[in-house]
Design an enzyme around this catalytic site. Structure first.
Site, PDB file in Angstrom:
ATOM      1  N   ARG A 187       0.839  -1.191   0.000  1.00 18.48           N
ATOM      2  CA  ARG A 187       0.000   0.000   0.000  1.00 18.48           C
ATOM      3  C   ARG A 187       0.884   1.254   0.000  1.00 18.48           C
ATOM      4  NH1 ARG A 187      -3.494  -1.287   5.232  1.00 18.48           N
ATOM      5  NH2 ARG A 187      -1.504  -2.209   5.778  1.00 18.48           N
ATOM      6  N   HIS A 210       0.791   1.792  16.058  1.00 18.20           N
ATOM      7  CA  HIS A 210       0.695   0.629  16.963  1.00 18.20           C
ATOM      8  C   HIS A 210       1.807   0.647  18.017  1.00 18.20           C
ATOM      9  CE1 HIS A 210      -2.610  -1.047  14.740  1.00 18.20           C
ATOM     10  NE2 HIS A 210      -1.935  -0.888  13.619  1.00 18.20           N
ATOM     11  N   TYR A 245      -0.163   4.518  10.582  1.00 18.66           N
ATOM     12  CA  TYR A 245      -0.459   3.522  11.615  1.00 18.66           C
ATOM     13  C   TYR A 245       0.817   3.385  12.448  1.00 18.66           C
ATOM     14  CZ  TYR A 245      -4.659   1.700   9.215  1.00 18.66           C
ATOM     15  OH  TYR A 245      -5.907   1.556   8.649  1.00 18.66           O
TER      16      TYR A 245
END
Ligand code: NAD
Length: 364
Positions: A15, A96, A94
């Protein structure tokens, strides 16, 4: 603002954080966009498509990171990217962090402001930047499940929709949230018999309503689960208890009772899995293993198999926040937008998110 888009370097990540259309939108708002050569290739966006929207192509990785005031990524930076961290850099991706102490410390050490997609939260408690990936994984779970039901792949040799005179497959879905309802929609569209087991009565009312009774709902309890699992041709795990490990709703005994060649797709494997016999995460290269005559699919990054769709789905929801950050700057943007403020995980060397601080055992 200068916005940089590096090429993702995590293994099997195709991506990209910005589409050419997104680059055009930032450009139209008066910003500069710098893209690493080949950043969009995995999602079938050539460099020229970005240039056509007014973005410039950098000379390499270092150039993007050094020129950018805000870096837009998909996955959390890996240690080889930490060298580009610097005071005042804004990182939108992202992150995390609760599971990545080394990265947390590197962001703090260099004074990088980290805004994490996954902690941006709307007033109703939903996580808008996680939803699209659940939609992709839910829809994909039936697509891969139906493939592995084919005899060639070791499955039972069943066509999901059956044909006139031959019954369709039984698709059993555990959990009727975003993943579960998206799986149900595709399974129903392919003509399968679909049952969702949920623990929330309100959610079952909603499902019954939107699918007009064409999907059966059952209260999730061990008795109903055991009965449903025994009949399943395709079993999909889609349960989530926020902040907790997924519960093992399907025991090994239940798996043993399943039909030979049936298929399990445990989408919740990223939270530990809902099936007792899912004892490892699998990869797109080697996605299934067999246990007790049942095929087990346990890929933790399902959207990675359809990067172009996933890139569009992700950037559709990140773009409004990216524009807000670029137009107003971090401080004003988060002061005016409570949802975005919840995305800020690190700021000027401090952790600014309670769960991240608790996980890293550091002050908040
Ligand atoms: P969600 O919160 O929208 O839905 C979860 C549902 O599970 C809720 O409706 C909840 O009521 C239900 N539930 C909780 N406990 C239950 C129980 N004991 N029995 C039956 N239902 C129960 O979450 P989601 O977005 O649908 O995500 C589901 C899972 O899929 C999560 O673990 C998520 O991390 C995972 N996921 C995995 C991938 C992948 O690539 N493997 C991609 C996206 C999401």
């Amino acid at each position: 603002m200068i916005i940089g888009v590096p090429k993702e370097i995590k293994s099997s990540e195709y991506r990209v954080a910005l589409t050419p259309a997104g680059a055009g939108m930032l450009k139209a708002a008066g910003h500069e966009v710098v893209v690493e050569p080949g950043a969009g290739e995995g999602s079938s966006f050539p460099d020229e498509a970005y240039q056509a929207e007014g973005a410039s192509i950098a000379s390499g990785t270092k150039d993007v990171w050094e020129r950018a005031e805000m870096i837009m990524k998909v996955k959390e930076p890996l240690p080889e990217e930490f060298r580009y961290f610097r005071e005042g850099l804004l990182l939108f991706t992202y992150l995390h962090l609760a599971a990545a102490q080394e990265l947390t410390l590197a962001l703090m050490d260099k004074g990088v402001s980290g805004v994490a997609y996954e902690t941006i939260q709307l007033p109703n408690g939903s996580l808008p930047l996680l939803t699209p990936m659940s939609e992709v994984a839910g829809r994909m779970s039936v697509q891969v499940g139906s493939q592995f039901l084919e005899a060639f792949y070791g499955g039972r040799g069943i066509l999901l929709g059956g044909v006139p005179g031959v019954p369709p497959a039984e698709v059993i879905i555990l959990g009727g949230g975003v993943v579960g309802t998206n799986a149900a929609k595709i399974a129903l569209g392919m003509g399968a018999n679909v049952v969702i087991l949920e623990r929330s009565a309100d959610r079952m009312r909603y499902i019954d309503d939107v699918f007009n009774g064409r999907i059966r709902t059952l209260m999730s309890n061990p008795y109903n689960i055991a009965n449903a699992v025994r009949k399943a041709d395709l079993l999909i795990g889609a349960v989530l208890i926020p902040g907790a490990r997924a519960p093992h709703l399907v025991t090994e005994e239940m798996v043993k009772s399943m039909k030979k060649g049936a298929v399990i797709v445990d989408v919740a494997v990223d939270q530990g899995g809902t099936i007792a016999t899912i004892d490892r995460v699998t990869t797109h290269k080697d996605p299934v293993y067999e246990k007790h005559g049942v095929l087990h699919y346990a890929v933790a990054n399902m959207p990675g198999a359809v990067p172009r769709t996933s890139t569009f789905a992700l950037t559709n929801v990140t773009m409004p926040y990216a524009l807000e950050l670029a137009n107003k700057g971090l401080k004003t943007a988060v002061n005016q937008n409570e949802s975005l403020r919840k995305g800020v995980n690190t700021y000027k060397g401090h952790i600014t998110h309670p769960q991240v601080a608790a996980a890293a055992d550091l002050p908040y």
